[in-house]
Design a protein around this motif. Sequence first.
Motif: not given
Lengths: 191, 103
Positions: A32-36
Amino acid sequence: MSGRAQDSTLRDDLVAAIPNMRAFAISLCGNRDRADDLVQEALVKAWNHLDSFEVGTNLKAWLFTILRNAYFSELRKTKREIADSEGQLAARLSVPAEQQGHLDLLDLSRALSKLPPDQREALILVGAEGFSYEDAAAISGCAVGTVKSRVNRARSRLNELMTAAPAEPSGAAAADPDGPARRRSRTARAV
Amino acid sequence: MSEEKKTSWGKAYDANIPQEPKQAAPTIESAAATANDGSDADERRGRHQHVLPGILGKQLRAAYGELLNAPVPDAISDLIKKLESAKPGTPVANKAADEESSK
């Protein structure tokens, strides 16, 4: 429409596409963090190159192309996929635990995370996001036949993964060892 | 014929497009036609939406739907505000990318 109004509409459309971009990014990289970070990177690139976008064509497809290019560029650099072993797709599911099929959804997200990135991308674009094969091919920069092949392989692989022997049972699954297996079989038949 | 690499939606937006297999011209045209023809696109979308039939397809769409409905993080909302307040034509830096490159 005046240029300013057109720009405003375009920017509104871009903002409206953010949830889709996030969902696609999370599905792609499983983190999720990388996606953001990927979404932010893609938004800045898109914003800085809005004049390159041809008004009247598919803005979402354009944004998805920028996003997936950023993802695959990074993937090539690092030569490894940064993945959450349990899959962020599973973490974001809000299906109540008592709801039948919850374990199936967790299984699905784990299976998705095990697909090769190009197959996962094709499956998400066509099967979840609803792009046509033609649009998915344009986004991925490959031929329509390649997308169809990737989707088919992804579907077959998912089927295999979902019907494979279950992983180490835990929690509710451990208390009902027959449950997940039975549900898994139902899923396999349905596919 | 121009050597500039073009996307299905017109001009190249970025010189750093990954080198993947080139797309056939008819596909580019059909993609552009899809973008310009709403009804046809909807029809195709509806057809392909069920590329995964049965329970697995429903699960995939349900899981994806949950992601779509998730709230947008503050960092992205802040970025949009920053982008909107930037002067037109002024390139905006990406904080996330900057942090990534500085590692």
